[in-house]
Write a protein that holds these residues in place. Structure first.
Motif, PDB file in Angstrom:
ATOM      1  N   GLU A  14      12.072  28.940  17.393  1.00 40.68           N
ATOM      2  CA  GLU A  14      12.348  30.278  16.879  1.00 40.68           C
ATOM      3  C   GLU A  14      13.704  30.800  17.387  1.00 40.68           C
ATOM      4  OE1 GLU A  14      10.420  30.658  14.320  1.00 40.68           O
ATOM      5  OE2 GLU A  14       9.366  32.492  14.900  1.00 40.68           O
ATOM      6  N   ARG A  15      14.002  30.518  18.663  1.00 38.53           N
ATOM      7  CA  ARG A  15      15.283  30.956  19.220  1.00 38.53           C
ATOM      8  C   ARG A  15      16.453  30.222  18.552  1.00 38.53           C
ATOM      9  NH1 ARG A  15      12.625  30.965  25.182  1.00 38.53           N
ATOM     10  NH2 ARG A  15      12.257  33.197  25.374  1.00 38.53           N
ATOM     11  N   ALA A  16      16.246  28.927  18.266  1.00 39.62           N
ATOM     12  CA  ALA A  16      17.298  28.166  17.572  1.00 39.62           C
ATOM     13  C   ALA A  16      17.494  28.718  16.159  1.00 39.62           C
ATOM     14  CB  ALA A  16      16.904  26.688  17.516  1.00 39.62           C
ATOM     15  N   ARG A  17      16.393  29.160  15.557  1.00 37.58           N
ATOM     16  CA  ARG A  17      16.471  29.735  14.213  1.00 37.58           C
ATOM     17  C   ARG A  17      17.284  31.022  14.219  1.00 37.58           C
ATOM     18  NH1 ARG A  17      11.777  32.390  10.516  1.00 37.58           N
ATOM     19  NH2 ARG A  17      12.747  32.089   8.509  1.00 37.58           N
ATOM     20  N   ILE A  18      17.118  31.814  15.262  1.00 35.49           N
ATOM     21  CA  ILE A  18      17.883  33.056  15.391  1.00 35.49           C
ATOM     22  C   ILE A  18      19.380  32.745  15.432  1.00 35.49           C
ATOM     23  CG2 ILE A  18      18.516  34.860  17.055  1.00 35.49           C
ATOM     24  CD1 ILE A  18      15.608  35.326  17.581  1.00 35.49           C
ATOM     25  N   GLU A  19      19.759  31.760  16.234  1.00 33.29           N
ATOM     26  CA  GLU A  19      21.173  31.393  16.332  1.00 33.29           C
ATOM     27  C   GLU A  19      21.709  30.915  14.988  1.00 33.29           C
ATOM     28  OE1 GLU A  19      23.144  31.992  18.938  1.00 33.29           O
ATOM     29  OE2 GLU A  19      21.336  32.980  19.703  1.00 33.29           O
ATOM     30  N   ALA A  20      20.889  30.154  14.255  1.00 26.96           N
ATOM     31  CA  ALA A  20      21.317  29.657  12.946  1.00 26.96           C
ATOM     32  C   ALA A  20      21.495  30.803  11.952  1.00 26.96           C
ATOM     33  CB  ALA A  20      20.294  28.647  12.417  1.00 26.96           C
ATOM     34  N   ASP A  35      25.701  38.106  -1.654  1.00 23.03           N
ATOM     35  CA  ASP A  35      24.416  37.595  -2.121  1.00 23.03           C
ATOM     36  C   ASP A  35      23.673  36.887  -0.976  1.00 23.03           C
ATOM     37  OD1 ASP A  35      25.023  38.515  -4.613  1.00 23.03           O
ATOM     38  OD2 ASP A  35      25.650  36.565  -5.424  1.00 23.03           O
ATOM     39  N   GLY A  36      22.461  37.308  -0.752  1.00 22.30           N
ATOM     40  CA  GLY A  36      21.618  36.662   0.254  1.00 22.30           C
ATOM     41  C   GLY A  36      21.716  37.267   1.646  1.00 22.30           C
ATOM     42  N   ARG A  37      22.691  38.152   1.882  1.00 18.96           N
ATOM     43  CA  ARG A  37      22.838  38.722   3.223  1.00 18.96           C
ATOM     44  C   ARG A  37      21.638  39.575   3.609  1.00 18.96           C
ATOM     45  NH1 ARG A  37      28.646  41.385   4.259  1.00 18.96           N
ATOM     46  NH2 ARG A  37      27.552  41.934   6.191  1.00 18.96           N
ATOM     47  N   LYS A  38      21.133  40.337   2.633  1.00 22.32           N
ATOM     48  CA  LYS A  38      19.977  41.195   2.920  1.00 22.32           C
ATOM     49  C   LYS A  38      18.766  40.362   3.313  1.00 22.32           C
ATOM     50  CE  LYS A  38      17.182  44.956   1.019  1.00 22.32           C
ATOM     51  NZ  LYS A  38      16.938  45.835  -0.153  1.00 22.32           N
ATOM     52  N   ASP A  39      18.505  39.286   2.557  1.00 16.51           N
ATOM     53  CA  ASP A  39      17.363  38.418   2.866  1.00 16.51           C
ATOM     54  C   ASP A  39      17.533  37.753   4.228  1.00 16.51           C
ATOM     55  OD1 ASP A  39      16.156  39.025   0.485  1.00 16.51           O
ATOM     56  OD2 ASP A  39      16.905  37.245  -0.570  1.00 16.51           O
ATOM     57  N   THR A  40      18.753  37.354   4.556  1.00 17.67           N
ATOM     58  CA  THR A  40      19.015  36.712   5.844  1.00 17.67           C
ATOM     59  C   THR A  40      18.778  37.686   6.993  1.00 17.67           C
ATOM     60  OG1 THR A  40      20.679  35.285   4.811  1.00 17.67           O
ATOM     61  CG2 THR A  40      20.721  35.438   7.206  1.00 17.67           C
ATOM     62  N   LYS A  41      19.193  38.952   6.813  1.00 14.79           N
ATOM     63  CA  LYS A  41      18.968  39.976   7.833  1.00 14.79           C
ATOM     64  C   LYS A  41      17.470  40.207   8.046  1.00 14.79           C
ATOM     65  CE  LYS A  41      23.265  42.627   7.369  1.00 14.79           C
ATOM     66  NZ  LYS A  41      23.863  43.930   6.984  1.00 14.79           N
ATOM     67  N   ILE A  42      16.714  40.197   6.943  1.00 16.77           N
ATOM     68  CA  ILE A  42      15.259  40.385   7.040  1.00 16.77           C
ATOM     69  C   ILE A  42      14.629  39.234   7.818  1.00 16.77           C
ATOM     70  CG2 ILE A  42      13.111  40.425   5.721  1.00 16.77           C
ATOM     71  CD1 ILE A  42      14.648  41.944   3.524  1.00 16.77           C
ATOM     72  N   LYS A  43      15.051  37.995   7.529  1.00 16.25           N
ATOM     73  CA  LYS A  43      14.533  36.822   8.227  1.00 16.25           C
ATOM     74  C   LYS A  43      14.867  36.891   9.718  1.00 16.25           C
ATOM     75  CE  LYS A  43      14.823  33.658   4.275  1.00 16.25           C
ATOM     76  NZ  LYS A  43      15.548  32.482   3.719  1.00 16.25           N
ATOM     77  N   LEU A  44      16.084  37.341  10.026  1.00 16.17           N
ATOM     78  CA  LEU A  44      16.506  37.464  11.420  1.00 16.17           C
ATOM     79  C   LEU A  44      15.644  38.484  12.163  1.00 16.17           C
ATOM     80  CD1 LEU A  44      18.509  36.769  13.683  1.00 16.17           C
ATOM     81  CD2 LEU A  44      20.035  38.527  12.773  1.00 16.17           C
ATOM     82  N   LYS A  45      15.393  39.616  11.530  1.00 11.35           N
ATOM     83  CA  LYS A  45      14.566  40.658  12.136  1.00 11.35           C
ATOM     84  C   LYS A  45      13.140  40.162  12.362  1.00 11.35           C
ATOM     85  CE  LYS A  45      12.916  45.397  11.448  1.00 11.35           C
ATOM     86  NZ  LYS A  45      12.862  46.560  10.530  1.00 11.35           N
ATOM     87  N   GLU A  46      12.570  39.484  11.373  1.00 12.31           N
ATOM     88  CA  GLU A  46      11.201  38.973  11.481  1.00 12.31           C
ATOM     89  C   GLU A  46      11.079  37.934  12.596  1.00 12.31           C
ATOM     90  OE1 GLU A  46      10.446  37.524   7.570  1.00 12.31           O
ATOM     91  OE2 GLU A  46       9.764  39.473   6.785  1.00 12.31           O
ATOM     92  N   THR A  47      12.094  37.078  12.720  1.00 13.01           N
ATOM     93  CA  THR A  47      12.073  36.048  13.763  1.00 13.01           C
ATOM     94  C   THR A  47      12.131  36.683  15.147  1.00 13.01           C
ATOM     95  OG1 THR A  47      13.221  34.540  12.256  1.00 13.01           O
ATOM     96  CG2 THR A  47      13.146  33.911  14.567  1.00 13.01           C
ATOM     97  N   LYS A  48      12.983  37.674  15.312  1.00  9.65           N
ATOM     98  CA  LYS A  48      13.084  38.385  16.589  1.00  9.65           C
ATOM     99  C   LYS A  48      11.754  39.053  16.938  1.00  9.65           C
ATOM    100  CE  LYS A  48      18.045  39.510  16.621  1.00  9.65           C
ATOM    101  NZ  LYS A  48      19.029  40.625  16.544  1.00  9.65           N
ATOM    102  N   GLU A  49      11.147  39.694  15.962  1.00  7.55           N
ATOM    103  CA  GLU A  49       9.868  40.379  16.195  1.00  7.55           C
ATOM    104  C   GLU A  49       8.777  39.388  16.575  1.00  7.55           C
ATOM    105  OE1 GLU A  49       9.221  42.518  12.588  1.00  7.55           O
ATOM    106  OE2 GLU A  49      10.464  44.234  13.188  1.00  7.55           O
ATOM    107  N   ILE A  51       9.173  36.512  18.162  1.00  6.08           N
ATOM    108  CA  ILE A  51       9.405  36.111  19.554  1.00  6.08           C
ATOM    109  C   ILE A  51       8.947  37.207  20.510  1.00  6.08           C
ATOM    110  CG2 ILE A  51      11.223  35.691  21.260  1.00  6.08           C
ATOM    111  CD1 ILE A  51      12.720  34.096  19.177  1.00  6.08           C
ATOM    112  N   GLU A  52       9.273  38.450  20.203  1.00  8.23           N
ATOM    113  CA  GLU A  52       8.881  39.571  21.056  1.00  8.23           C
ATOM    114  C   GLU A  52       7.362  39.673  21.178  1.00  8.23           C
ATOM    115  OE1 GLU A  52      10.737  43.002  19.418  1.00  8.23           O
ATOM    116  OE2 GLU A  52      12.759  42.441  20.076  1.00  8.23           O
ATOM    117  N   LYS A  53       6.655  39.437  20.072  1.00  6.52           N
ATOM    118  CA  LYS A  53       5.184  39.479  20.098  1.00  6.52           C
ATOM    119  C   LYS A  53       4.626  38.387  21.001  1.00  6.52           C
ATOM    120  CE  LYS A  53       4.487  41.502  15.503  1.00  6.52           C
ATOM    121  NZ  LYS A  53       4.032  41.234  14.115  1.00  6.52           N
ATOM    122  N   GLN A  54       5.194  37.184  20.900  1.00  8.33           N
ATOM    123  CA  GLN A  54       4.703  36.073  21.720  1.00  8.33           C
ATOM    124  C   GLN A  54       4.977  36.317  23.200  1.00  8.33           C
ATOM    125  OE1 GLN A  54       5.048  31.973  20.258  1.00  8.33           O
ATOM    126  NE2 GLN A  54       6.140  32.798  18.492  1.00  8.33           N
TER     127      GLN A  54
END
Length: 256
Positions: A14-20, A35-49, A51-54
């Motif tokens: 998950e941390r490697a995914r954040i860096e990517a 194009d696609g920046r909004k979706d990428t930002k959403i994915k980044l936010k979800e990945t961070k959340e 990790i925080e939950k875990q």
């Protein structure tokens, strides 16, 4: 692969995914791609959340009131170290050795009369600590406290394995993220306890807590659950010593 190792590998992924994802966003900005920046930002936010939950689950599973954890800690270390362990509240006097030295004793009155502000600097600075060592080593430390500060007494006793914690703490957290906290690193065997607590948290299918429960009631439930986990680890240590020792060797690199 144990449940702990799976969780650790998942967090690393998950941390490697954040860096990517961050690199992807940076590239999009530099190339002025929208194009696609909004979706990428959403994915980044979800990945961070995620990790925080875990990590929050790790902290909850490895945090205890000190009066719950100390009895367990002494029993576990006695079982692993094959020594009687002792916990005592001792004072760390940072200025004890300086005040006794001739250099300060001979000049302190003159210095203070000329520079009144130095009086505050020469006042004893004292902290209280919980110290956990074997009973034999505790006697060595106490015998040196009349002449030395606590930290110097430990050093002169040539004690390598001890736990030193501020006496004003109310809770103990074993985990720094998913690794053993620095305060407990002198006993790398406690990495086994950390892993088992996390595994037990992940294995149990705990039903959602009722919304009408007060924070006090929720905390009471969590404390009872963690206490049962500590008891199960002690039972496991008695019943499956060889399995536990093999896992401890993996981290501590010591012969048991």
């Amino acid at each position: 692969m144990t449940d702990y190792e799976k969780m650790k590998a998942n967090l690393e992924t998950e941390r490697a995914r954040i860096e990517a994802l961050r690199f992807q966003l940076q590239t999009m900005r530099e190339l002025h791609l929208h194009d696609g920046r909004k979706d990428t930002k959403i994915k980044l936010k979800e990945t961070k959340e995620n990790i925080e939950k875990q990590l929050k689950r790790v902290k909850v599973a490895t945090t205890f009131p000190i009066h719950d954890f100390f009895p367990f800690l002494l029993k576990f270390l006695e079982g692993i170290e094959q020594k009687e362990m002792e916990m005592a509240s001792l004072v760390q006097d940072y200025n004890q050795e300086k005040i006794k030295s001739n250099k300060i004793e001979g000049k302190s009155e003159t210095l203070i009369s000329k520079h009144p502000k130095l009086k505050c600097m020469l006042l004893p600075t004292i902290d209280e600590y919980f110290v956990i060592v074997s009973m034999e080593e505790m006697e060595k430390i106490k015998s040196l406290l009349n002449d030395y500060s606590l930290l110097t007494a430990i050093e002169k006793s040539k004690i390598e394995k001890y736990i030193l914690l501020p006496a004003d703490i109310e809770t103990i957290t074993l985990a720094n993220g998913i690794e053993l906290n620095k305060e407990f690193s002198k006993f790398p065997e406690l990495q086994f306890v950390l892993e088992r607590l996390i595994e037990l948290e992940w294995q149990e299918n705990i039903p959602p807590e009722e919304t009408d429960l007060s924070l006090e009631e929720k905390e009471k439930r969590r404390r009872e659950l963690n206490q049962k986990r500590l008891e199960s680890i002690l039972e496991e240590m008695v019943e499956n010593k060889e399995t536990i020792y093999s896992r401890i060797r993996k981290h501590s690199k010591i012969e048991i």
